[in-house]
Scaffold this motif. Structure first.
Motif: not given
Length: 317
Positions: A67, A55, A69, A4
């Motif tokens: 992740d 993500g 998400e 990230r």
């Protein structure tokens, strides 16, 4: 492997390197003062045309790279991109993306985004170590393009964190080699990069050019990272980005201007991000960026860092 991008890394490195060199005034802001601009009408389409999407929706109990998400489910990604009329989405891709459950998700996500009107879905990745080990960048590229039909590859590699001015030319040489190695692996798929505005204020070792311009021949597009929470003024997005944008336009390399929406602690302080402002401020200030820089050849709009933070900003109203 998923890295990230740290806005703080771009900001901290930029401030340390830029302030450490009086040349930022001479080579950067002083040569390109902020242009007086007028805010566009509220009915004008958003200046934001792209986003970084760090993500994935993969359950971490199924794959350690996951992740979990929901915002990254293909339908959710496509709905958001369509609602905001995005043309470019940089979608984060882990190491060895062609293995495990990632391939199916990435293929579905790319297809859904294309159907939503996104013309460029780029495989996004980067690790600082890749600058010194370009074969790793090539390996990641090969796997990413095997996993899904991406339109581009986008590198976010930040090896300059904690570097000194005298180390920068060597670091840039490493990056150039890394981009070239990845381009060989990518074949006909174009390779782009995220680069900070302050590289245009840094001269090459012989003083004949700038480090930003040195990298332009090695990429097909560039996202100029200019993290600030306002468009005007000497420390605003326009003044920060304009020298690099002008260089990209002169070199005929398409470019976008990157802005931040993450929290101040992640972004490097409140002045570096819209994360403590509002969605309307983000829209109004990026409209000013478009008014000031949109006439340059190759201008592709404003790119927002990053999906989840931007959604949180919108949700706050």
């Amino acid at each position: 492997m998923r890295t990230r991008r740290s806005g703080a890394g771009f900001i901290a490195a930029g401030l340390a390197l830029a302030l450490g060199a009086v040349g930022i005034g001479a080579a950067g802001l002083a040569s390109a003062p902020a242009k007086a601009v007028t805010l566009t009408d509220a009915s004008t389409p958003s200046a934001i045309t792209g986003m970084w999407a760090w993500g994935n929706p993969i359950d971490p109990s199924v794959d350690a790279r996951g992740d979990g998400e929901p915002a990254f489910e293909p339908k959710a990604l496509a709905a958001f991109a369509s609602a905001h009329k995005l043309r470019t989405v940089y979608l984060s891709v882990p190491w060895a993306a062609d293995q495990g459950p990632f391939g199916a998700w990435l293929r579905s996500a790319v297809t859904a985004l294309h159907r939503a009107g996104v013309t460029t879905v780029g495989a996004l990745g980067g690790d600082p170590a890749w600058a010194q080990q370009p074969d790793l960048a090539a390996t990641w590229t090969t796997a990413a393009l095997k996993a899904a039909p991406f339109d581009a590859v986008q590198f976010d590699v930040e090896p300059w964190v904690n570097a000194t001015d005298d180390q920068l030319p060597g670091i840039v040489d490493q990056l150039a080699t890394m981009y070239d190695t990845a381009r060989s692996a990518a074949g006909s798929v174009p390779v782009g990069a995220d680069l900070p505005w302050w590289l245009e204020a840094k001269p090459t070792a012989d003083g004949s050019s700038t480090l930003f311009r040195t990298l332009l021949p090695h990429v097909k597009s560039v996202a100029i990272v200019a993290f600030s929470d306002h468009a005007a003024g000497d420390d605003g997005i326009v003044a920060l980005a304009r020298p690099a944008a002008t260089a990209a336009a002169s070199a005929r390399v398409p470019f976008s201007v990157g802005v931040e929406t993450d929290s101040p602690d992640v972004a490097g302080g409140p002045a570096a991000t819209f994360g403590d402002d509002s969605a309307s401020v983000l829209e109004s200030q990026t409209a000013l960026v478009r008014s000031a820089l949109g006439g340059l050849q190759g201008y592709k709009g404003v790119t927002v860092e990053h999906l989840l933070a931007w959604q949180a900003l919108i949700a706050r109203g």
